[in-house]
Every structure is written in structure tokens, then in C-alpha cells.
Design a protein around this motif. Structure first.
Motif, mmCIF file in Angstrom:
data_model
loop_
_atom_site.group_PDB
_atom_site.id
_atom_site.type_symbol
_atom_site.label_atom_id
_atom_site.label_comp_id
_atom_site.label_asym_id
_atom_site.label_seq_id
_atom_site.Cartn_x
_atom_site.Cartn_y
_atom_site.Cartn_z
ATOM 1 N N ALA A 76 0.832 -1.194 0.000
ATOM 2 C CA ALA A 76 0.000 0.000 0.000
ATOM 3 C C ALA A 76 0.871 1.251 0.000
ATOM 4 N N VAL A 77 0.371 2.279 -0.632
ATOM 5 C CA VAL A 77 1.063 3.563 -0.636
ATOM 6 C C VAL A 77 0.997 4.130 0.775
ATOM 7 N N PRO A 78 2.123 4.607 1.317
ATOM 8 C CA PRO A 78 2.072 5.178 2.664
ATOM 9 C C PRO A 78 1.095 6.349 2.742
ATOM 10 N N GLU A 79 0.453 6.473 3.878
ATOM 11 C CA GLU A 79 -0.541 7.535 4.093
ATOM 12 C C GLU A 79 0.077 8.917 3.877
ATOM 13 N N THR A 80 1.347 9.058 4.252
ATOM 14 C CA THR A 80 1.997 10.360 4.168
ATOM 15 C C THR A 80 2.517 10.690 2.771
ATOM 16 N N ALA A 81 2.393 9.763 1.834
ATOM 17 C CA ALA A 81 2.835 10.054 0.472
ATOM 18 C C ALA A 81 1.923 11.094 -0.175
ATOM 19 N N GLN A 82 0.630 10.967 0.086
ATOM 20 C CA GLN A 82 -0.327 11.895 -0.508
ATOM 21 C C GLN A 82 -0.711 13.031 0.436
ATOM 22 N N LYS A 83 -0.571 12.782 1.724
ATOM 23 C CA LYS A 83 -0.915 13.806 2.704
ATOM 24 C C LYS A 83 0.211 13.871 3.750
ATOM 25 N N THR A 85 2.881 15.019 6.641
ATOM 26 C CA THR A 85 2.739 15.735 7.900
ATOM 27 C C THR A 85 3.457 17.083 7.793
ATOM 28 N N ARG A 86 3.208 17.966 8.745
ATOM 29 C CA ARG A 86 3.860 19.284 8.713
ATOM 30 C C ARG A 86 5.375 19.186 8.794
ATOM 31 N N PRO A 87 5.925 18.320 9.667
ATOM 32 C CA PRO A 87 7.383 18.194 9.687
ATOM 33 C C PRO A 87 7.949 17.674 8.365
ATOM 34 N N GLN A 88 7.232 16.757 7.714
ATOM 35 C CA GLN A 88 7.687 16.262 6.414
ATOM 36 C C GLN A 88 7.667 17.384 5.375
ATOM 37 N N LEU A 89 6.622 18.202 5.411
ATOM 38 C CA LEU A 89 6.554 19.332 4.486
ATOM 39 C C LEU A 89 7.707 20.302 4.728
ATOM 40 N N TYR A 130 12.861 18.730 12.669
ATOM 41 C CA TYR A 130 11.638 19.471 12.424
ATOM 42 C C TYR A 130 10.497 19.042 13.314
ATOM 43 N N SER A 131 10.686 17.969 14.094
ATOM 44 C CA SER A 131 9.606 17.504 14.932
ATOM 45 C C SER A 131 10.117 16.518 15.969
ATOM 46 N N THR A 132 9.358 16.411 17.028
ATOM 47 C CA THR A 132 9.593 15.370 18.020
ATOM 48 C C THR A 132 8.328 14.530 18.106
ATOM 49 N N ARG A 133 7.753 14.276 16.975
ATOM 50 C CA ARG A 133 6.479 13.578 16.890
ATOM 51 C C ARG A 133 6.629 12.125 17.337
ATOM 52 N N ARG A 134 5.652 11.677 18.074
ATOM 53 C CA ARG A 134 5.672 10.290 18.500
ATOM 54 C C ARG A 134 4.841 9.453 17.536
ATOM 55 N N LYS A 135 5.127 8.165 17.519
ATOM 56 C CA LYS A 135 4.390 7.263 16.648
ATOM 57 C C LYS A 135 2.989 7.071 17.219
ATOM 58 N N THR A 136 1.982 7.094 16.351
ATOM 59 C CA THR A 136 0.612 6.919 16.823
ATOM 60 C C THR A 136 0.360 5.449 17.138
ATOM 61 N N ALA A 137 -0.440 5.218 18.149
ATOM 62 C CA ALA A 137 -0.777 3.850 18.539
ATOM 63 C C ALA A 137 -1.686 3.222 17.491
#
Length: 103
Positions: free
Chosen positions: A5-12, A14-18, A63-70
């Protein structure tokens, strides 16, 4: 060949990725026109000059200290998305924890 599957973040993304992608684009654009090779002290090899400049400029950037979502958060978000409802993950967390505390 494996299909996945295409990763969710490929099309949308996250702000740190942008932010990372924009910075990478700006830094690489600023190296436009560089010619020749430059010694890379980290690898000990000659690399294209623009590659070394981009590598040095991007090194250590965060760019972020984002944690992985459960998993339960991802499952709930996907369920709502299939229903056509876009709910921020923070809203889901707050609602669920409020509900659990009331029990």
C-alpha cells in the motif's frame, strides 16, 4: 516484485515532512550551478559539490519530536476517514480519554 500500500503520508504529508521537503528544495536550489567534486570528510570520498553542500546544510536539522501513533488511533482514524469524517487525532484522544475517565 512485491506490492504494498502507498504510505498515508505520500499523498498527505505531515507538517514536519513538508518543512523538511521545503528546506531540502531551498538548499538544493541554492547550490544550482556548482560544478566539480568536493571531498566529503565524513565518507572520505569525492562527491558532487552540490551533494556535499546539501548534506552539510541538512545535517542535524530537526523538524519535529512527533511520536508514533498507537495502532488503536490509526484504526479509529481510518474508520472515520472511510465514513467521510476527518477527525484530528488529538480530538480522538481527548474524547476517548474523557469517556474512559467518566466510567
Amino acid at each position: 516484485m512485491f506490492l504494498r500500500a502507498v504510505p498515508e503520508t505520500a499523498q498527505k504529508p505531515t507538517r514536519p515532512q513538508l518543512a523538511t521537503r521545503i528546506t531540502l528544495g531551498e538548499v538544493s536550489r541554492s547550490t544550482k550551478g556548482r560544478k566539480g567534486f568536493t571531498y566529503d570528510p565524513e565518507t572520505g570520498k569525492l562527491l558532487p559539490g552540490s551533494a556535499v553542500a546539501v548534506k552539510l546544510a541538512m545535517k542535524g536539522e530537526k523538524y519535529s519530536t512527533r511520536r508514533k501513533t498507537a495502532k488503536w488511533e490509526r484504526v479509529l482514524r481510518e474508520y472515520f476517514r472511510q465514513q467521510g469524517i476527518e477527525v484530528p487525532i488529538e480530538e480522538l484522544r481527548k474524547t476517548l480519554y474523557t469517556y474512559l475517565e467518566s466510567k
